[in-house]
Design an enzyme around this catalytic site. Structure first.
Site, PDB file in Angstrom:
ATOM      1  CB  CYS A   2      -0.901   0.275   1.455  1.00 23.59           C
ATOM      2  SG  CYS A   2      -2.013  -1.309   1.456  1.00 23.59           S
ATOM      3  NE  ARG A  28       4.225   1.714  -1.553  1.00 19.02           N
ATOM      4  CZ  ARG A  28       5.372   0.988  -1.316  1.00 19.02           C
ATOM      5  NH1 ARG A  28       6.516   1.155  -2.347  1.00 19.02           N
ATOM      6  NH2 ARG A  28       5.356   0.008  -0.327  1.00 19.02           N
ATOM      7  CD1 TRP A  75      -1.390  -5.369  -3.018  1.00 19.60           C
ATOM      8  CD2 TRP A  75      -2.542  -4.642  -4.959  1.00 19.60           C
ATOM      9  NE1 TRP A  75      -1.423  -6.507  -3.819  1.00 19.60           N
ATOM     10  CE2 TRP A  75      -2.211  -6.259  -4.905  1.00 19.60           C
ATOM     11  CE3 TRP A  75      -3.306  -4.110  -5.716  1.00 19.60           C
ATOM     12  CZ2 TRP A  75      -2.569  -6.940  -5.876  1.00 19.60           C
ATOM     13  CZ3 TRP A  75      -3.524  -4.737  -7.195  1.00 19.60           C
ATOM     14  CH2 TRP A  75      -3.060  -6.253  -7.149  1.00 19.60           C
ATOM     15  CG  ASN A 101       3.324  -0.349   3.044  1.00 16.84           C
ATOM     16  OD1 ASN A 101       2.636  -1.212   2.439  1.00 16.84           O
ATOM     17  ND2 ASN A 101       4.513   0.216   2.686  1.00 16.84           N
ATOM     18  N   GLY A 102       2.249  -2.354   5.090  1.00 13.33           N
ATOM     19  CA  GLY A 102       2.888  -3.521   5.586  1.00 13.33           C
ATOM     20  C   GLY A 102       1.910  -4.845   5.990  1.00 13.33           C
ATOM     21  CD  GLU A 465       9.079 -16.909 -16.058  1.00 12.08           C
ATOM     22  OE1 GLU A 465       8.301 -17.664 -16.888  1.00 12.08           O
ATOM     23  OE2 GLU A 465       8.778 -15.843 -15.724  1.00 12.08           O
ATOM     24  CE  LYS A 469       8.718 -12.779 -18.147  1.00 13.48           C
ATOM     25  NZ  LYS A 469       8.032 -13.710 -17.219  1.00 13.48           N
ATOM     26  CD  GLU A 472       5.647 -12.112 -21.129  1.00 11.68           C
ATOM     27  OE1 GLU A 472       6.603 -12.376 -20.563  1.00 11.68           O
ATOM     28  OE2 GLU A 472       4.494 -11.755 -20.878  1.00 11.68           O
ATOM     29  CG  HIS A 488      16.658 -37.055 -26.995  1.00  6.18           C
ATOM     30  ND1 HIS A 488      17.283 -38.362 -27.440  1.00  6.18           N
ATOM     31  CD2 HIS A 488      17.189 -37.040 -25.977  1.00  6.18           C
ATOM     32  CE1 HIS A 488      17.758 -38.893 -26.335  1.00  6.18           C
ATOM     33  NE2 HIS A 488      17.521 -37.999 -25.530  1.00  6.18           N
ATOM     34  CE  LYS A 588       0.856  -8.095 -14.582  1.00 10.79           C
ATOM     35  NZ  LYS A 588       2.322  -8.800 -14.683  1.00 10.79           N
TER      36      LYS A 588
HETATM   37  O1  M6R Z   1      -2.574 -14.013 -14.230  1.00 10.28           O
HETATM   38  P1  M6R Z   1      -1.996 -15.269 -14.385  1.00 10.28           P
HETATM   39  O2  M6R Z   1      -0.904 -15.760 -13.522  1.00 10.28           O
HETATM   40  O3  M6R Z   1      -3.386 -16.315 -14.513  1.00 10.28           O
HETATM   41  O4  M6R Z   1      -1.277 -15.113 -16.005  1.00 10.28           O
HETATM   42  C1  M6R Z   1      -0.966 -16.106 -16.635  1.00 10.28           C
HETATM   43  C2  M6R Z   1      -0.197 -15.846 -17.852  1.00 10.28           C
HETATM   44  O5  M6R Z   1      -1.034 -14.956 -18.825  1.00 10.28           O
HETATM   45  C3  M6R Z   1       1.129 -14.961 -17.323  1.00 10.28           C
HETATM   46  O6  M6R Z   1       1.736 -15.597 -16.777  1.00 10.28           O
HETATM   47  C4  M6R Z   1       1.752 -14.606 -18.502  1.00 10.28           C
HETATM   48  O7  M6R Z   1       2.362 -15.463 -19.264  1.00 10.28           O
HETATM   49  C5  M6R Z   1       2.884 -13.694 -18.384  1.00 10.28           C
HETATM   50  N1  M6R Z   1       2.660 -12.398 -18.828  1.00 10.28           N
HETATM   51  C6  M6R Z   1       4.279 -14.089 -18.481  1.00 10.28           C
HETATM   52  O8  M6R Z   1       5.156 -12.988 -18.275  1.00 10.28           O
END
Ligand code: M6R
Length: 593
Positions: A2, A28, A75, A101-102, A465, A469, A472, A488, A588
């Site tokens: 927050c 925040r 938040w 906050n915390g 991962e 990244k 993306e 393989h 997002k």
């Molecule tokens: O909100 P969620 O964790 O369910 O979202 C899942 C994916 O859409 C999300 O992790 C997406 O792959 C990210 N943008 C990756 O950085």
């Protein structure tokens, strides 16, 4: 996460200034907002759930009277985003108001005691215990400062809070412990905020508080005291930030800020351990674990599989949410089905959750309080990452992993693992000292067309991962592979200059992964090694290397080894002129199937 603010002004109304300050902290939290000001007619509060703009238009927050006040953006962590749970919170009489906050870890215990003593609570928040404790001590005859100090002595957890009281008007007091708090010194005017950018429009002269320091602010100035109550001679620093940088807290992008917030996110998420223990104590004996998730959350689930199978011997499946309906028929009714989602609103995940609810016990691990997944699942664990604005998941991934490690440690009673988790924030901070080197690597590799990321066991999800990244936010093709599987098929794609990021922490798969390094090197690949600072072989083999403390073993490595991969993608993205916060074609929260 927050945000809190406060100010004492000379001749102007505090409310419009507080409103301006909380706007600077909207990154925040944006579930709810509230202000409390003091004037001759006492403390007046306006607050509600919703974004600052909406609430302000509805309630006219700026009209509150008085030259002194405190404010908050929330938040939600304890209690849904509602008007009652919005800050500021008050004592029974309305003479004391607090913004915080915390996380007050022991709030349930304190609340029970205070209720037994006759205090009336109006919210589900952890914060509300603070004004009631201050009320309790003031009613025993001590002043506001002593009451605040006695209150602090009862609190466990992390907190930065500010308090005002009609019994000692014209003052704001507060404290910092493991949650950020700074003070601003203007021309006969004084400010406080969770983060300097919030008060930049009003002053650039800042006092940085350290943990356990308290402050008292009035029209004559600010006094800071140490833990023992001794007055300190704090330096006033002048900062040079532009208001444009404000929302990002001085970072160029939200993603970079969120990467750097990961040690704090882990620390906050570790406070979940008591709630997790309670959930685990109600579990029947499960025969199987099934994880369901998408994207980055799917990679967190894969780490979960290695943990559940390796430490608990429980057979574990990991299913992409969009594929779940095809596997649902075979779902074991003695399973625990764990849904991982930062947003709690991903359409594929919600659809799978509906199906699973009819067949087995469900648990959701979610970052957003009140989101659909939290209402549908049988059990919920919250990741305490705070709001994540960048499209690429970073601190929510780390917080998901932290929750999964905690869950496994609680289910297996592994105290050693719990202790090891406490070290993670410090290990992470050390990675940041490598950032310049990673930036140089980004400049060197930014024009590559394909990247490979390889790892075995616990390092395999880290490799996946890292590749996600990269794709993306840099638009470079990145392929995550189990190191042993490369030969393989995909080895055919390795030739001169393909960067191969190799995740190879100390542990039982170390030597075999190094054999795979040899294989790719023999085909001309450029190897970027992630391994222990004592790994002489990797140092010799790799063209570039990111070194980690040798104490970080395979088991715990997913929490730390992913950080340089996030940074590498971030810096490549920037070097290629891309906005990493808003990658093309992505959102997002994906609310369509
Ligand atoms: O909100 P969620 O964790 O369910 O979202 C899942 C994916 O859409 C999300 O992790 C997406 O792959 C990210 N943008 C990756 O950085």
């Amino acid at each position: 996460m927050c945000g809190i603010v406060g100010c004492i002004l000379k001749n102007d109304k505090a409310a419009p200034v507080l409103l301006d300050c909380v706007q600077g902290l909207e990154y925040r939290g944006y579930d709810s907002v509230g202000l409390a000001t003091y004037s001759a007619s006492g403390i007046k509060i306006k607050k509600d759930k919703g974004k600052i703009k909406e609430v302000s238009e509805k309630l006219h927050l700026e009209e509150l009277p008085g030259e002194i006040g405190i404010g908050h953006v929330r938040w939600a962590t304890h209690g849904l985003p509602t008007k009652e749970n919005a800050h500021p919170h008050t004592d029974c009489t309305g003479k004391i108001a607090v913004v915080h906050n915390g996380i007050i870890e022991n709030y349930k215990e304190l609340k029970d005691q205070l209720e037994d003593e006759g205090h009336q609570f109006t919210s589900q928040t952890d914060t509300e215990v603070i004004p009631h404790l201050v009320e309790k001590y003031m009613s025993q005859g001590v002043g506001l400062e002593e009451a605040m100090n006695q209150t602090i002595s009862k609190l466990h957890g992390s907190y930065a809070f500010a308090v005002i009281s009609t019994d000692e008007p014209h003052k704001i007091m507060g404290v910092r412990k493991e949650s950020p708090l700074i003070l601003g010194v203007g021309d006969g005017e004084y400010f406080l905020a969770s983060d300097a950018p919030a008060i930049l429009q009003h002053t650039r002269r800042i006092i940085y508080l350290a943990d356990h320091e308290t402050f008292i602010m009035d029209a004559d100035g600010v006094t800071v005291k140490d833990r023992e109550g001794q007055v300190m001679d704090k330096e006033i620093e002048t900062i040079r930030w532009t208001p444009e940088m404000a929302q990002k807290g001085g970072y160029d992008h939200f993603m970079l800020k969120e990467i750097h917030e990961q040690p704090e996110a882990v620390k906050n998420t570790l406070f979940e351990v008591s709630d997790i223990k309670k959930i685990v104590s109600k579990f029947p004996e499960f025969k199987r674990i099934t994880f369901v998730a998408c994207g980055t959350s799917y990679h967190a689930s894969m780490v979960g599989k290695y943990l559940f199978e390796g430490l608990l011997g429980l057979p574990t499946d990991v299913i992409l949410a969009s594929e779940f309906e095809f596997a649902a028929n075979a779902l074991d009714p003695d399973s625990l089905v764990i849904f991982i989602s930062q947003s709690g609103e991903t359409a594929d995940t919600l659809k799978a959750l509906k199906i699973a609810n009819k067949k087995a016990e469900t648990l959701a691990i979610v970052n957003v309080l009140g989101s659909t997944a939290t209402r549908e699942a049988d059990h919920v664990i919250f990741t305490r990452a705070g709001p994540e604005i960048g499209v690429a998941a970073t601190k929510t991934y780390i917080s998901q992993l932290t929750c999964i490690y905690l869950l496994v440690a609680c289910m297996s009673g592994d105290k050693e693992l719990l202790e090891e988790l406490q070290q993670v924030p410090d290990h992470m901070k050390k990675v940041f000292s490598y950032e310049d080197k990673i930036k140089d690597m980004a400049a060197k590799y930014k024009d590559a067309q394909d990247f490979f990321f390889i790892g075995r066991g616990f390092s395999y999800p880290t490799a996946l991962e890292g590749a996600l990244k990269l794709k993306e936010i840099t638009y470079i093709h990145g392929e995550g592979y189990a190191a042993g599987e490369l030969k393989h098929g995909p080895l055919a794609l390795i030739d001169d200059d393909v960067p191969v990021v190799t995740v190879v922490p100390p542990g039982k798969s170390h030597d075999r992964t190094l054999s795979n390094v040899e294989e790719v090197k023999a085909r001309g690949a450029r190897v970027i090694g992630l391994g222990s600072s004592e790994d002489q072989v990797l140092k010799y083999e790799a063209h570039d290397m990111v070194e980690f403390s040798p104490e970080i073993n395979e088991l715990i490595s997913p929490l730390i080894y992913v950080v340089p991969l996030q940074l590498l993608s971030y810096h490549i993205s920037v070097a290629r002129g891309i906005d990493p916060d808003k990658p093309k074609n992505l959102a997002k929260c994906v609310t369509v199937e």
